[in-house]
Design an enzyme around this catalytic site. Structure first.
Site, PDB file in Angstrom:
ATOM      1  N   GLY A 120       0.832  -1.205   0.000  1.00  0.00           N
ATOM      2  CA  GLY A 120       0.000   0.000   0.000  1.00  0.00           C
ATOM      3  C   GLY A 120       0.863   1.250   0.000  1.00  0.00           C
ATOM      4  N   GLY A 132       8.589  -0.053  -0.598  1.00  0.00           N
ATOM      5  CA  GLY A 132       9.125  -1.160   0.207  1.00  0.00           C
ATOM      6  C   GLY A 132       9.620  -0.866   1.609  1.00  0.00           C
ATOM      7  N   THR A 147       6.977   5.011  -4.333  1.00  0.00           N
ATOM      8  CA  THR A 147       6.191   3.824  -4.669  1.00  0.00           C
ATOM      9  C   THR A 147       6.043   3.639  -6.184  1.00  0.00           C
ATOM     10  OG1 THR A 147       3.968   2.902  -4.598  1.00  0.00           O
ATOM     11  CG2 THR A 147       4.109   5.247  -4.266  1.00  0.00           C
ATOM     12  N   GLU A 167       3.547   2.712  -7.623  1.00  0.00           N
ATOM     13  CA  GLU A 167       2.188   3.115  -8.025  1.00  0.00           C
ATOM     14  C   GLU A 167       2.040   4.637  -8.019  1.00  0.00           C
ATOM     15  OE1 GLU A 167       0.552   0.990  -9.384  1.00  0.00           O
ATOM     16  OE2 GLU A 167       0.607  -0.958  -8.382  1.00  0.00           O
ATOM     17  N   HIS A 187      -3.764   4.270  -1.417  1.00  0.00           N
ATOM     18  CA  HIS A 187      -3.974   3.057  -2.217  1.00  0.00           C
ATOM     19  C   HIS A 187      -3.560   1.869  -1.356  1.00  0.00           C
ATOM     20  CE1 HIS A 187      -3.639  -0.225  -4.894  1.00  0.00           C
ATOM     21  NE2 HIS A 187      -2.318  -0.187  -4.960  1.00  0.00           N
TER      22      HIS A 187
END
Lengths: 209, 204
Positions: free
Chosen positions: A28, A45, A73, A75, A94
């Site tokens: 996330g 991470g 990230t 994303e 997210h």
């Protein structure tokens, strides 16, 4: 707000996500808008409990260039695209909580069944089309799925929530997960024609399928 | 050795706290070419004194056979997460319905009856399996990897059980699931896992 204050908001929201079982391990990611062109985003991470204010990455939402100690990230494209499309949004979360994940795999919208849901989500919560993680296809699908809403499920993946600030984004993800759980319970009672929901009722229905 | 034993006890507590255990689970941890640490029992109360060092080349247990057969792993765990047990009781496989399952476990975790030959055969191509009317056996290069498999299996089991009252779940496309697993294995490469293994062996 300066970036350290915004970083603290991300640190605190990560801990709240963990405490509320809305995120596991290093999975996330969250972000907050710095200004019209930049966002502050959690790194890739790193454990939420070890995150510090200055671990966050500053990302240009137009060019995706970033600065910081850690790579942001993977994303980040989804966060940036939501900020580009939605000027009123200042925080994005997210994540992959379990009950939202159920809706994401059956690929069905969650209807609003109370006023609070309508107020928070701005309508039924749709499922964005599937895209492999980190791809442009997933980013485009998520932006389309969340259009006119404050949340969308991401097919076979998780959920994206957006708010005017981090408090609102957190409220949305928390209430969405609770609503999905309630929906599963309602559906279990409907299908089994029982009056009281228990986990065993659902488990036994599944076993007998 | 003391640090390895401490790491095993630490992970047994993590498994218990994550509600992934039953009454009699086990962990087998490869120490070198013939020695392994083995512990079984109630993970809520395990102590370092309960960890035994065994010769896994000679040992006749299923866990030792899995460790001998799979050169690419160092840890075998038997766990009993509640929703995995429901799926195992229904004798259904857990398919990759979520990206994290595809990445960490693979295209599916099959349910296998408790027959050593069948279990060993399935482990030739899988890192985790369900035991019919039982729990799951997960493996990993590190304790963390085997624990993560157990967590992901339990989440996926919860999801397919919940999905059963809403509609038909859609699996991730086979090729995309395979691709994700490949990318994950490359990202968390051998070198990366060797570093983690070294941490588990030295930090305890």
């Amino acid at each position: 707000m300066d970036n350290i204050t915004l970083g603290k908001i991300l640190v605190d929201s990560g801990i709240k996500l963990l405490e509320n079982n809305l995120v596991q391990g290093t999975w996330g990611n969250s972000s907050v808008r710095i200004d019209e062109n930049t966002m502050l985003v959690t790194p890739s991470g790193l454990d939420y409990l070890s995150l510090k204010e200055d671990d966050m990455a500053i990302v240009d939402i137009n060019t995706m260039e970033w600065k910081g100690k850690h790579k942001p990230t993977s994303e980040r494209g989804i966060h940036a695209a939501i900020y580009r499309e939605r000027k009123e949004i200042n925080a994005v979360i997210h994540t992959h909580p379990v009950y939202c994940s159920i809706m994401s795999v059956v690929r069905q919208s969650l209807p609003c069944f109370n006023e609070k849901m309508t107020k928070l989500f701005l309508g039924d919560v749709r499922v964005a089309d599937y895209g492999l993680p980190g791809t442009n296809k997933l980013t485009k699908a998520t932006v389309k799925g969340i259009e006119g809403r404050n949340a969308c499920f991401m097919a076979n993946h998780g959920v994206a929530c957006a708010g005017k600030d981090m408090d609102e984004a957190f409220q949305i993800i928390k209430y969405l997960e609770e609503s999905c759980k309630k929906y599963i319970e309602m559906k279990t009672l409907e299908i089994t024609k029982e009056q009281v929901f228990t986990e065993e009722l659902l488990d036994n229905y599944f076993i007998k399928l | 050795m003391e640090k390895i034993i401490n790491a095993i006890i630490d992970y047994s507590k993590k498994l218990y706290q994550a509600k992934l255990t039953g009454e009699k689970d086990y962990i087998l941890y490869r120490v070198d070419n013939n020695k392994a640490c083995y512990v079984e029992g109630d993970f809520s109360v395990l102590t370092a004194e309960q960890v035994k060092v065994i010769d896994y080349i000679e040992d006749n247990s299923l866990a030792a056979k899995i460790l001998r057969a799979k050169k690419d792993i160092n840890v075998v765990m038997s766990v009993a997460p509640s929703k995995v047990m429901v799926v195992a009781k229904a004798r259904k496989d857990i398919p990759a319905v979520l990206d994290d399952m595809a990445q960490i476990v693979g295209v599916k975790a099959k349910v296998v009856s408790y027959d050593e030959n069948k279990i060993l055969k399935e482990f030739k191509k899988a890192n985790s399996i369900l035991i019919a009317d039982g729990g799951a056996i997960t493996t990993g290069r590190t304790l963390n990897e085997a624990l993560t498999c157990a967590m992901v299996l339990e989440k996926s089991a919860t999801v397919i059980i919940g999905a059963s009252v809403v509609g038909k779940y859609k699996k991730i496309n086979f090729i995309e699931a395979k691709l994700m697993r490949l990318v994950y294995k490359m990202k968390y490469s051998k070198k990366n896992q060797e570093n983690l293994l070294s941490e588990e062996k030295t930090n305890g």
